[in-house]
Scaffold this active site. Structure first.
Site, PDB file in Angstrom:
ATOM      1  N   ASP A  31      40.732  43.897  37.646  1.00 24.76           N
ATOM      2  CA  ASP A  31      39.843  44.273  36.560  1.00 24.76           C
ATOM      3  C   ASP A  31      38.921  43.148  36.162  1.00 24.76           C
ATOM      4  O   ASP A  31      38.051  43.339  35.345  1.00 24.76           O
ATOM      5  CB  ASP A  31      40.668  44.685  35.333  1.00 24.76           C
ATOM      6  CG  ASP A  31      41.406  43.494  34.745  1.00 24.76           C
ATOM      7  OD1 ASP A  31      41.747  42.579  35.510  1.00 24.76           O
ATOM      8  OD2 ASP A  31      41.618  43.462  33.526  1.00 24.76           O
ATOM      9  N   GLY A  34      38.764  37.086  32.013  1.00 22.59           N
ATOM     10  CA  GLY A  34      38.946  38.358  32.693  1.00 22.59           C
ATOM     11  C   GLY A  34      38.736  39.519  31.727  1.00 22.59           C
ATOM     12  O   GLY A  34      37.967  39.434  30.769  1.00 22.59           O
ATOM     13  N   SER A  35      39.469  40.601  31.932  1.00 21.73           N
ATOM     14  CA  SER A  35      39.244  41.817  31.141  1.00 21.73           C
ATOM     15  C   SER A  35      39.780  41.748  29.730  1.00 21.73           C
ATOM     16  O   SER A  35      39.582  42.684  28.954  1.00 21.73           O
ATOM     17  CB  SER A  35      39.843  43.028  31.864  1.00 21.73           C
ATOM     18  OG  SER A  35      39.006  43.403  32.932  1.00 21.73           O
ATOM     19  N   THR A  36      40.461  40.661  29.357  1.00 21.90           N
ATOM     20  CA  THR A  36      40.821  40.520  27.940  1.00 21.90           C
ATOM     21  C   THR A  36      39.564  40.339  27.089  1.00 21.90           C
ATOM     22  O   THR A  36      39.622  40.445  25.862  1.00 21.90           O
ATOM     23  CB  THR A  36      41.765  39.322  27.723  1.00 21.90           C
ATOM     24  OG1 THR A  36      41.126  38.118  28.166  1.00 21.90           O
ATOM     25  CG2 THR A  36      43.064  39.512  28.490  1.00 21.90           C
ATOM     26  N   LYS A  51      37.051  42.376  27.289  1.00 21.06           N
ATOM     27  CA  LYS A  51      36.432  43.697  27.112  1.00 21.06           C
ATOM     28  C   LYS A  51      36.552  44.255  25.701  1.00 21.06           C
ATOM     29  O   LYS A  51      35.588  44.846  25.200  1.00 21.06           O
ATOM     30  CB  LYS A  51      36.995  44.672  28.142  1.00 21.06           C
ATOM     31  CG  LYS A  51      36.531  44.364  29.555  1.00 21.06           C
ATOM     32  CD  LYS A  51      37.181  45.280  30.588  1.00 21.06           C
ATOM     33  CE  LYS A  51      36.704  44.924  32.006  1.00 21.06           C
ATOM     34  NZ  LYS A  51      37.405  45.727  33.040  1.00 21.06           N
TER      35      LYS A  51
END
Length: 660
Positions: free
Chosen positions: A638, A326-328, A330
């Site tokens: 997200d 997921g957004s980790t 980014k």
């Protein structure tokens, strides 16, 4: 007509017979003498050795298995002595009758009998097989008083493994079990058969398995003279056993306790690393199990409960299970943008709330978009559109080439067995993964999904925590390790697991500082602010929500989705921000938003690590938390291009558009 022989003829005939018989006897005695000579002279040494072997028995002395202790000396695995009731089948005339008679003196339940039968099948006939373990002093006294009735049955003192912390940290410590045929084959392959004479148990999982050579020790031997009945007469010589080495860990069992308690009944994993040296501070996988169940041979009921549980308590989620991040993902994408020159820290994009690719919309988490977004803001508010564009600019090869050295998609080499490799997607990976040619082609839309931590991305919590540790320590890639010292219990010498970095990545300090400052602001004003409100320290973090299955463009509403199909909750964090001593990754399976479930767990763990504040209760979920812009009431997921109205396209449709 009858023929009569004269006396002279009869005498001659008799003498011939006597001569033949005499010669036969002489030959027989000659052969016997030759055989005696052969046995007593020619093969004297051989038979002398055989006789000595019959007279002298070599009895193995099983070494004391090494202990396992946490960084502060708290015992996680130890030994204790207890009496066992054992039967040597070859010396028992009627085995069933003997067991029934023993049952009148000592309690032998159905489980004991089942285990005995199973061990009997695996053992040799001349070996003693335990039928009851851990006898009380009273039970020993009762048997000894009637021992004469039970030839072939003895009480022996044996060492037993004990895990005093029970379920706490069981996936790290592992457990031992009885040596089976497969274990014997491995022992023989390693040439260690002699060292395992008399040993009944061997490490089966966790540190008990990976450090088996250190923990087991060296088997000793006693030379004992025995009589014709096989009973010991006197001790001739004794070579004592060498106890196994102790393991002192980097693990803080109190921090581990806080971490496991924070999950409560939720499924998931947490990995906390000291970024300065790669030492594991805590490694939790929930649910867990009690390793003491395996020591004496696990019962059928207990095994069925563990093996058939839909929660899979035997699975070490921290190092074996892989999930989309997921957004980790980014912050690592942002660092890739800076390092490759695809973006500068101040460069902005206009976010209308979606990204168009091949005629399809990839939706942002905020309806209407975030407006003008630079790298700092993209991390703080977790802007999908920024990373859709960035992924498209970097390309899948650019992403894979940067993420690979950080450890994504490769085993870290941690000293616990069973680590998964994960998946760092690339065209090369896809060609090797799929058989059909049409499935081997890489499509542009897949790159865009990879950019926000979805698509084919699949990493372990350990990989994510270790990559974060690399970023916050300045680019040093360490091999995560749980063992700090291997201690020789005889000499007291220590073999230290050196915290040398495997490699140093040439990451520019200003780029690292930009990403780290954005992660600090995530916990001050961004998606992690609610979880870290009021913290007396500064910490960096990033929320993530990982999609479990494709909605094919429908709107995601958690309450309408089966619990095990809901999104996974992620949070990565480090603290203190100025000089990090802990970097962690938290995953809560089907926990929803990262800020909702995973972030409160991370806060509870960091509070104990830095402040000593003990949280013995499960971390409370923040039902109002979202992973989008905290000031936007419509903030959504997200981590997925397919959540929300007119979300990202079905990949089959996208491939069709790309082909056109």
């Amino acid at each position: 007509m009858t023929e009569f022989r004269t006396p002279e003829q009869e005498l001659a005939r008799f003498r011939r017979r006597v001569l033949v018989a005499g010669l036969f006897i002489v030959v027989c005695f000659g052969l016997l003498a030759a055989r005696f000579y052969f046995l007593q002279v020619v093969q004297h040494d051989y038979f002398h050795t055989r006789a000595e072997d019959n007279r002298i028995a070599l009895l193995p002395i099983v070494p004391n298995r090494g202990a396992i202790l946490d960084r502060n000396g708290v015992v996680l695995a130890r030994n204790f002595a207890a009496y066992t009731l054992e039967i040597t089948p070859s010396r028992v005339a009627d085995l069933d009758a003997t067991i029934e008679d023993l049952g009148e003196i000592i309690t032998i339940d159905a489980r004991d009998r089942r285990r005995f039968r199973k061990l009997l099948e695996e053992s040799r006939n001349f070996e003693s097989v335990p039928i009851r373990n851990r006898l009380s002093d009273e039970e020993v006294a009762r048997f000894v008083a009637r021992r004469y009735r039970f030839p072939g049955v003895e009480v022996r003192a044996r060492l037993f493994r004990d895990y005093p912390q029970g379920e706490l940290g069981s996936h790290i410590v592992g457990y031992i079990g009885r040596i089976n045929v497969r274990d014997e084959e491995r022992i023989e392959e390693r040439g260690e058969t002699a060292n395992y004479r008399g040993s009944d148990h061997i490490g089966k999982s966790g540190l008990e398995l990976s450090y088996e050579a250190d923990l087991h020790g060296v088997t000793g031997v006693e030379q004992v003279e025995v009589n014709a009945g096989g009973r010991a007469v006197r001790l001739i010589s004794r070579t004592p056993a060498t106890a196994g080495r102790d393991l002192q860990l980097t693990l803080d069992i109190e921090l581990q306790k806080v971490a496991e308690a924070a999950f409560g009944d939720r499924r998931g994993a947490l990995v906390a690393i000291d970024p300065r040296n790669g030492g594991i501070l805590a490694l939790a996988s929930k649910p867990t199990f009690d390793p003491n169940l395996f020591v004496d041979g696990i019962s059928t009921a207990d095994w069925t409960a563990l093996n058939d549980s839909p929660d899979h308590p035997l699975l070490n989620r921290a190092i074996y299970s892989t999930y989309p991040p997921g957004s980790t993902f980014k912050p690592f994408m942002a660092l890739a943008a800076l390092e490759t020159g695809k973006r500068t820290a101040k460069q902005t994009i206009a976010d209308p709330g979606y990204f168009m690719f091949a005629g399809r919309r990839f939706m942002d988490d905020k309806i209407g978009g975030h407006g003008s977004v630079d790298l700092h803001k993209s991390i703080v508010v977790s802007c999908n559109t920024y990373y859709y564009q960035l992924a498209n600019d970097l390309g899948i090869d650019g992403i894979a080439n940067f993420m690979g050295p950080l450890g994504f998609g490769t085993r870290t080499g941690i000293d616990i067995p069973g680590e998964a490799e994960g998946v760092l997607p690339s065209p090369e990976w896809k060609r090797g993964r799929f058989r059909k040619v049409e499935h081997q082609r890489w499509y542009g839309g897949e790159t865009i999904s990879v950019g926000i931590g979805q698509g084919y991305n699949a990493y372990t919590p350990l990989q994510l925590a270790n990559a974060l540790a690399t970023v916050v320590n300045g680019g040093n890639v360490f091999r995560p390790h749980v063992v700090h010292d291997v201690v020789d219990t005889v000499s007291g010498g220590r073999r230290v697991v050196e915290p040398e970095p495997l490699r140093r990545l040439p990451l520019q300090a200003e780029h690292l500082a930009a990403v780290r400052q954005a992660m600090v602001d995530v916990n001050k004003s961004g998606t992690g602010a609610r979880a870290f409100a009021g913290a007396p320290y500064s910490a960096g973090g990033k929320t993530g929500t990982a999609q479990v299955y494709s909605l094919k463009g429908s709107k995601y509403v958690a309450g309408r989705v089966t619990e095990r199909l809901r999104d996974h909750s992620w949070f990565i964090a480090y603290a203190p921000a100025e000089n990090p001593t802990i970097a962690l990754a938290v995953l809560v399976e089907n926990g929803g938003f990262g800020a909702q479930s995973a972030a409160p767990i991370a806060r509870q763990v960091i509070d104990y690590h830095l402040l000593g504040n003990r949280g013995s209760e499960p971390a409370r979920e923040d039902a109002d938390a979202r992973d989008g812009d905290p000031d936007d009431g419509h903030a959504g997921h997200d981590g997925s291009a397919e959540h929300g109205q007119d979300a990202g396209p079905d990949m089959d449709l996208l491939r069709t558009e790309a082909e056109r």
